[in-house]
Design a protein around this motif. Structure first.
Motif, PDB file in Angstrom:
ATOM      1  N   GLU A   4     -37.495 -12.889  -0.199  1.00 59.14           N
ATOM      2  CA  GLU A   4     -37.935 -12.754   1.191  1.00 59.14           C
ATOM      3  C   GLU A   4     -39.459 -12.747   1.212  1.00 59.14           C
ATOM      4  OE1 GLU A   4     -36.431  -9.304   3.162  1.00 59.14           O
ATOM      5  OE2 GLU A   4     -34.366 -10.039   3.233  1.00 59.14           O
ATOM      6  N   ASP A   5     -40.013 -13.507   2.129  1.00 57.33           N
ATOM      7  CA  ASP A   5     -41.470 -13.523   2.273  1.00 57.33           C
ATOM      8  C   ASP A   5     -41.878 -12.376   3.201  1.00 57.33           C
ATOM      9  OD1 ASP A   5     -44.119 -13.983   2.497  1.00 57.33           O
ATOM     10  OD2 ASP A   5     -43.942 -16.110   3.046  1.00 57.33           O
ATOM     11  N   ARG A   6     -42.336 -11.284   2.592  1.00 64.63           N
ATOM     12  CA  ARG A   6     -42.781 -10.136   3.375  1.00 64.63           C
ATOM     13  C   ARG A   6     -44.306 -10.035   3.390  1.00 64.63           C
ATOM     14  NH1 ARG A   6     -38.502  -5.430   1.342  1.00 64.63           N
ATOM     15  NH2 ARG A   6     -36.581  -6.551   1.910  1.00 64.63           N
ATOM     16  N   PHE A   9     -44.844 -10.523   8.242  1.00 65.82           N
ATOM     17  CA  PHE A   9     -43.599 -10.412   8.999  1.00 65.82           C
ATOM     18  C   PHE A   9     -43.724 -11.098  10.360  1.00 65.82           C
ATOM     19  CE2 PHE A   9     -43.177  -6.767   6.118  1.00 65.82           C
ATOM     20  CZ  PHE A   9     -41.885  -6.976   5.651  1.00 65.82           C
ATOM     21  N   THR A  22     -35.905 -11.890   8.904  1.00 66.46           N
ATOM     22  CA  THR A  22     -36.338 -10.590   8.401  1.00 66.46           C
ATOM     23  C   THR A  22     -37.258  -9.946   9.429  1.00 66.46           C
ATOM     24  OG1 THR A  22     -36.241 -11.423   6.130  1.00 66.46           O
ATOM     25  CG2 THR A  22     -37.486  -9.401   6.499  1.00 66.46           C
ATOM     26  N   TYR A  24     -39.509  -6.193  10.449  1.00 63.61           N
ATOM     27  CA  TYR A  24     -40.100  -4.973   9.887  1.00 63.61           C
ATOM     28  C   TYR A  24     -40.635  -4.128  11.038  1.00 63.61           C
ATOM     29  CZ  TYR A  24     -43.333  -1.982   7.227  1.00 63.61           C
ATOM     30  OH  TYR A  24     -44.002  -0.913   6.680  1.00 63.61           O
ATOM     31  N   VAL A  75     -37.165  -2.442   6.671  1.00 64.23           N
ATOM     32  CA  VAL A  75     -37.061  -3.899   6.650  1.00 64.23           C
ATOM     33  C   VAL A  75     -35.594  -4.247   6.887  1.00 64.23           C
ATOM     34  CG1 VAL A  75     -37.288  -6.005   5.286  1.00 64.23           C
ATOM     35  CG2 VAL A  75     -38.981  -4.189   5.051  1.00 64.23           C
ATOM     36  N   TYR A  77     -32.604  -7.471   7.499  1.00 64.22           N
ATOM     37  CA  TYR A  77     -32.311  -8.900   7.367  1.00 64.22           C
ATOM     38  C   TYR A  77     -30.933  -9.153   7.959  1.00 64.22           C
ATOM     39  CZ  TYR A  77     -31.208 -13.491   5.440  1.00 64.22           C
ATOM     40  OH  TYR A  77     -30.857 -14.804   5.307  1.00 64.22           O
ATOM     41  N   ILE A 106     -43.281  -4.608   0.190  1.00 66.10           N
ATOM     42  CA  ILE A 106     -43.804  -5.336   1.357  1.00 66.10           C
ATOM     43  C   ILE A 106     -45.160  -5.938   1.000  1.00 66.10           C
ATOM     44  CG2 ILE A 106     -42.582  -4.041   3.149  1.00 66.10           C
ATOM     45  CD1 ILE A 106     -45.138  -2.446   3.625  1.00 66.10           C
ATOM     46  N   ASN A 107     -45.684  -6.762   1.903  1.00 66.62           N
ATOM     47  CA  ASN A 107     -46.969  -7.448   1.731  1.00 66.62           C
ATOM     48  C   ASN A 107     -46.969  -8.397   0.525  1.00 66.62           C
ATOM     49  OD1 ASN A 107     -48.061  -6.003   3.944  1.00 66.62           O
ATOM     50  ND2 ASN A 107     -48.470  -4.261   2.587  1.00 66.62           N
TER      51      ASN A 107
END
Length: 654
Positions: A4-6, A9, A22, A24, A75, A77, A106-107
């Motif tokens: 997942e690309d966090r 967001f 996703t 947040y 988070v 999904y 995250i990040n």
């Protein structure tokens, strides 16, 4: 499972309805209630960010209330929907984020794993990150440095780090390709080693008289297709060589594979040797036995002595076949897995056919061929495979393709109806039977629910015989019937003494009745795409057109794809491509296909270019170092022994 690309967001107010996304945010409120309709317990929470809110609902999970505390960062999904004019996710995956965990969770691009009870993503990421930090540098790289440099691959230690915790998507893709290359490279090396160990041996060099091929082609009363002529010529050229033939014959349902296979049996006989044909079911073995005997009479090959060996035959009959095989009094034996037993001994086996190859394993193939002194081998499959994928699955075999149907065959039209329209479907079936054709009604049998499925099939047979089609002759065929019952039912059906045959998937291979041109498949969504195609291949085998009617219950998105594919085309190669897309190679090729199920990262469908590069390098390495004795190749042998013991044990045995 995925990443997942966090790193950034999507704001809640920009989430797209109908898509899995996703989100947040912070828990704003929570609460539990009972559903007024189902009376189940519902837990609901409101999640918010600077742009808006989304409601999240879980059923029968009241314990969630103690985790989702106001102010917690979460988070989510799941599929985004709109309910009562507000955004909502139903039963999304969730992950609670604590301040001291943010660096891994995250990040950044974050790995998502398959979890087991009591293990959270946060915990697993922390453990895996720690393991990589401490131990990745000690990993040994199976790919020689020269090969890594050629393809700009990182060392395995960096590759594994990047697979789990990539800095960006480019790094993740490069790491996956590098790991996939390694898997393809090791598997291809084992397959090529296996082939080299066989073709370096001396086999049977068969002499083929000039008139045999044309005489064989004229013995059927109809012209062979160009693809059949081409494949027979390829088999003939292989059988003339001193090295053993290793050939895959793939062709769609009804393309005439057995006629090509039987040619090799006659070549073996003409040279004074024996041949064996192994089929996955008794019905198919009996079908081959009957067809081969007809060919012998019709084609003027009366001296060929043919035997049948299946598990259910009487002891005296079986003993006679075993004795005649050992003494060389039988020229051809056709059978099932029974051919693999230790009591089966040949006098001089020079040619082996394995039908429906995907239902047998590599080891079973080797077990049968070990009963002769390096016999020629032809394996057949009605599961069409794109030619490049044959490199992965059958890299030790040459490939012949039957891509034409015999002339004069009828067409097959396929239609789908919801189950509530069954009366309409049965009415259409009745119309066809009144025109003189016969029909199949097929029910699924799934291992996990075999007893229930069989009960449903037999109950529906009673309903059809005594109510719906009481004015017609209805028969029943399933896998639990003994040999005598099965033969009796099939003979009655062939002799047109049965109008409708209610059957289970025992019909999938081996049943060939030219007058049966209607098929109803009940609960069609429970069948795989290739299985539906195999079943449909039982009709339209004569000159008349045929019709296949699919009755379906509620369809999943994947089920809808399968049904749409089977309705839209009868081309087995197109269906195979579609099936590969839907299911992926591991499920498509089945549990017996040793090698594919060991591919963890690699996907031969989407990474063909990686597969082709890996095979090319494996061939080049083995041409230069056939025994892998170079110091750089020691780890390759070690890993092949670990990952593909079946293949390598066969190499060493050879």
């Amino acid at each position: 499972k995925r990443h997942e690309d966090r790193s950034k967001f999507v704001p809640i107010n920009e989430l797209k309805i109908g898509e899995y996304q996703t989100a947040y945010g912070e828990v704003l409120a929570r609460g539990a209630r009972k559903s007024w309709f189902t009376k189940s317990r519902v837990f609901e929470t409101a999640l918010g960010d600077d742009t808006g809110q989304i409601s999240c609902v879980w059923f029968n999970q009241p314990y969630l209330e103690k985790y989702f505390k106001p102010g917690s960062k979460v988070v989510l999904y799941g599929r985004v929907d709109r309910f009562k004019n507000r955004l909502q996710m139903v039963s999304p995956e969730y992950e609670l984020i604590e301040k001291n965990d943010e660096s891994l969770n995250i990040n950044r691009i974050v790995p998502i794993y398959g979890l087991t009870k009591g293990i959270s993503h946060r915990f697993l990421r922390k453990v895996i990150f720690g393991c990589l930090d401490e131990h990745a540098s000690s990993l040994r790289d199976v790919l020689p440095e020269k090969l890594r440099n050629k393809y700009s691959f990182t060392h395995i230690s960096q590759c594994i780090r990047s697979i789990h915790f990539p800095a960006n998507w480019e790094e993740q893709t490069q790491a996956q390709n590098r790991a996939s290359f390694e898997e393809f490279f090791l598997f291809q090396t084992s397959v090529i080693l296996r082939r080299m160990s066989i073709v370096q041996k001396e086999g049977f060099s068969h002499t083929i008289k000039k008139d045999l091929i044309p005489k064989y082609g004229l013995s059927f009363g109809f012209p062979l297709t160009r693809a059949q002529d081409r494949s027979i010529e390829e088999v003939a050229q292989d059988m003339k060589k001193t090295t053993p033939m290793l050939r895959l014959l793939q062709g769609d349902v009804g393309s005439g594979k057995t006629l090509v296979a039987f040619f090799g049996c006659l070549v073996s006989f003409a040279n004074g040797y024996q041949s064996a044909v192994m089929a996955p079911t008794e019905i198919l073995a009996q079908q081959h036995y009957a067809n081969f005997n007809r060919l012998i009479i019709k084609g003027g090959f009366p001296k060929v002595r043919v035997g049948l060996l299946v598990s259910s035959q009487p002891k005296a009959e079986r003993t006679k076949v075993l004795s005649e095989l050992k003494d060389g009094l039988l020229d051809v034996v056709i059978g099932t897995h029974a051919l693999l037993e230790q009591t089966v001994i040949f006098k001089n086996l020079s040619y082996v056919v394995i039908d429906e190859q995907h239902k047998f394993g590599v080891k079973q193939r080797a077990l049968l061929t070990s009963k002769g002194k390096n016999p020629d081998v032809l394996v057949m499959t009605a599961t069409p495979i794109p030619r490049t994928l044959c490199l992965t699955l059958y890299g030790d075999l040459d490939v012949s393709v039957l891509d034409e149907r015999p002339a004069g065959r009828g067409t097959v039209q396929t239609y789908q109806f919801p189950s509530e329209q069954a009366p309409h479907v049965y009415a259409r079936l009745r119309e066809w039977i009144r025109k003189g054709t016969q029909a199949y009604i097929v029910y699924p049998i799934v291992e996990e629910s075999e007893k229930l499925d069989l009960k449903a099939a037999t109950e529906m047979y009673d309903y059809f015989a005594n109510q719906e089609f009481k004015d017609l002759r209805v028969g029943l065929l399933h896998g639990q019937m003994d040999k005598k019952e099965t033969q009796n039912v099939m003979e009655m059906f062939k002799d047109q003494k049965i109008d409708i045959l209610v059957t289970t998937t025992v019909l999938e291979v081996g049943v060939d009745v030219a007058n049966a041109n209607v098929m109803v498949i009940e609960h069609a969504q429970r069948f795989g795409l290739s299985q539906l195609h195999q079943l449909r291949g039982r009709i339209g085998r004569g000159k008349k057109n045929a019709i296949c009617l699919l009755l379906t219950d509620s369809l999943t998105p994947e089920g809808r794809c399968r049904i749409d594919a089977i309705v839209s085309t009868t081309d087995g190669f197109k269906i195979a491509q579609e099936d590969l897309k839907i299911r992926g190679p591991g499920h498509y090729f089945g549990k017996f296909q040793h090698g594919l199920n060991e591919l963890r990262m690699a996907d031969p469908v989407t990474q063909l270019h990686v597969l082709e590069d890996a095979r090319k390098e494996a061939v080049e390495m083995l041409n230069a170092d056939p025994k892998l004795r170079h110091p750089d190749h020691g780890l390759i042998i070690e890993l092949i022994q670990k990952r593909y013991p079946e293949y390598l044990s066969l190499v060493f045995a050879a």
